[in-house]
Enzyme design. Structure first.
Site, mmCIF file in Angstrom:
data_model
loop_
_atom_site.group_PDB
_atom_site.id
_atom_site.type_symbol
_atom_site.label_atom_id
_atom_site.label_comp_id
_atom_site.label_asym_id
_atom_site.label_seq_id
_atom_site.Cartn_x
_atom_site.Cartn_y
_atom_site.Cartn_z
ATOM 1 N N ASN A 38 0.807 -1.222 0.000
ATOM 2 C CA ASN A 38 0.000 0.000 0.000
ATOM 3 C C ASN A 38 0.839 1.270 0.000
ATOM 4 O O ASN A 38 0.464 2.266 -0.610
ATOM 5 C CB ASN A 38 -0.929 0.019 1.216
ATOM 6 C CG ASN A 38 -2.243 -0.692 0.981
ATOM 7 O OD1 ASN A 38 -3.229 -0.413 1.645
ATOM 8 N ND2 ASN A 38 -2.287 -1.620 0.044
ATOM 9 N N HIS A 243 -9.804 4.528 -5.517
ATOM 10 C CA HIS A 243 -9.646 4.184 -4.100
ATOM 11 C C HIS A 243 -8.201 4.270 -3.613
ATOM 12 O O HIS A 243 -7.967 4.567 -2.449
ATOM 13 C CB HIS A 243 -10.193 2.775 -3.867
ATOM 14 C CG HIS A 243 -10.394 2.418 -2.429
ATOM 15 N ND1 HIS A 243 -11.109 3.208 -1.559
ATOM 16 C CD2 HIS A 243 -9.962 1.354 -1.693
ATOM 17 C CE1 HIS A 243 -11.130 2.645 -0.358
ATOM 18 N NE2 HIS A 243 -10.431 1.537 -0.412
ATOM 19 N N TRP A 244 -7.237 3.989 -4.479
ATOM 20 C CA TRP A 244 -5.839 3.979 -4.043
ATOM 21 C C TRP A 244 -5.210 5.347 -4.278
ATOM 22 O O TRP A 244 -4.321 5.511 -5.111
ATOM 23 C CB TRP A 244 -5.074 2.888 -4.772
ATOM 24 C CG TRP A 244 -5.391 1.506 -4.299
ATOM 25 C CD1 TRP A 244 -6.100 1.154 -3.192
ATOM 26 C CD2 TRP A 244 -5.023 0.276 -4.941
ATOM 27 N NE1 TRP A 244 -6.197 -0.217 -3.094
ATOM 28 C CE2 TRP A 244 -5.540 -0.775 -4.145
ATOM 29 C CE3 TRP A 244 -4.309 -0.027 -6.088
ATOM 30 C CZ2 TRP A 244 -5.356 -2.112 -4.484
ATOM 31 C CZ3 TRP A 244 -4.122 -1.367 -6.422
ATOM 32 C CH2 TRP A 244 -4.642 -2.389 -5.623
#
Length: 272
Positions: A38, A243-244
């Site tokens: 992430n 979303h990222w």
């Protein structure tokens, strides 16, 4: 290099880099998620901080807990134990999706341990009309429910996370797919994440919400409850982004977050 820290009933895997004021980085619940998958691309911009990228319980190289406790609540307590074991009294928290919910829970239950909070499309607060689920969550839950998930299913999931599908590279898909097979969650669908809605007002730390305008997993429309529920919250919305946020718009994300974290600790903000 991945290390582990004893949190009493298990060990959490983490990666550490940099020196300075501590920042705890908390990843999402997507298949194959880890602290480094992430945030690995963001950490070089924060080398003047002590960065702890955690693999939350049941993801990456941290074992799945045997617990009936809501996942957000369970993970938050283990992160606090990890902070204690690593000699970190207070820290900034940066979390996306599920990790954002874990950050909120820590800020609610242990406000004395939190300086500033950055949340990218956090979970833990649902609208009153959910389900039905957004398409990104549908794919996430379907992947979790699959006994033998395929690389093609992972590719579909990753493409939903970004507005620019060119960023859904074969290397990224392979990395996430291989990681998901190492620690495939065995959870009810949807999982029992827990509900943070009643306690949003307990978050006293200055809080920055960062959202992709085209998010198909935790939609921008879900931001309203959180923005108005946390007393000292502000919202930044990035267009052409899903979303990222930290991956798809890394330079802007890094600049926004650095500026926010340099604003000082929660105590200083309250005194001002």
């Amino acid at each position: 290099m991945t290390s582990t820290v004893d949190v009493g009933d298990a060990e959490l895997a983490y990666v550490e880099s940099g020196t300075g004021s501590p920042v705890i980085w908390l990843h999402g619940s997507g298949p194959g998620a880890t602290g480094m998958s992430n945030f690995g691309g963001n950490l070089p911009a924060f080398e003047d901080h002590r960065n702890i990228g955690v693999d939350l319980p049941g993801w990456g190289r941290s074992p799945r807990p045997a617990t009936d406790e809501p996942l957000i609540f369970h993970a938050a307590e283990r992160v606090c134990r990890a902070m204690t074991a690593l000699g970190i009294e207070r820290a900034h928290l940066v979390g996306n999706s599920y990790g954002g919910a874990v950050a909120m829970r820590i800020a609610m239950a242990h406000p004395d341990r939190v300086d500033r909070v950055v949340l990218m499309a956090p979970g833990g607060v649902l609208p009153t009309d959910a389900p039905p689920w957004p398409v990104g969550l549908e794919h996430l839950f379907a992947y979790m429910a699959s006994e033998k998930p395929s690389r093609d299913e992972m590719a579909q999931f990753v493409r939903l996370m970004v507005y620019n599908e060119a960023l859904a590279t074969d290397a990224l898909i392979d990395e996430r797919y291989e990681s998901s097979l190492r620690a495939h969650p065995e959870l009810p669908i949807p999982p029992n994440f827990g509900d943070l809605t009643p306690d949003l007002g307990l978050i006293s730390a200055p809080t920055l919400l960062v959202w992709g305008r085209e998010d198909q997993t935790v939609p921008l429309t879900w931001a309203t409850r959180i923005l108005h529920g946390i007393p000292n919250a502000e919202l930044r919305v990035l267009p052409h982004c899903r979303h990222w946020v930290q991956y798809e718009r890394a330079p802007e994300f890094n600049a926004i977050v650095r500026e926010f974290l340099l604003g000082g600790a929660a105590a200083a903000a309250r005194e001002g």
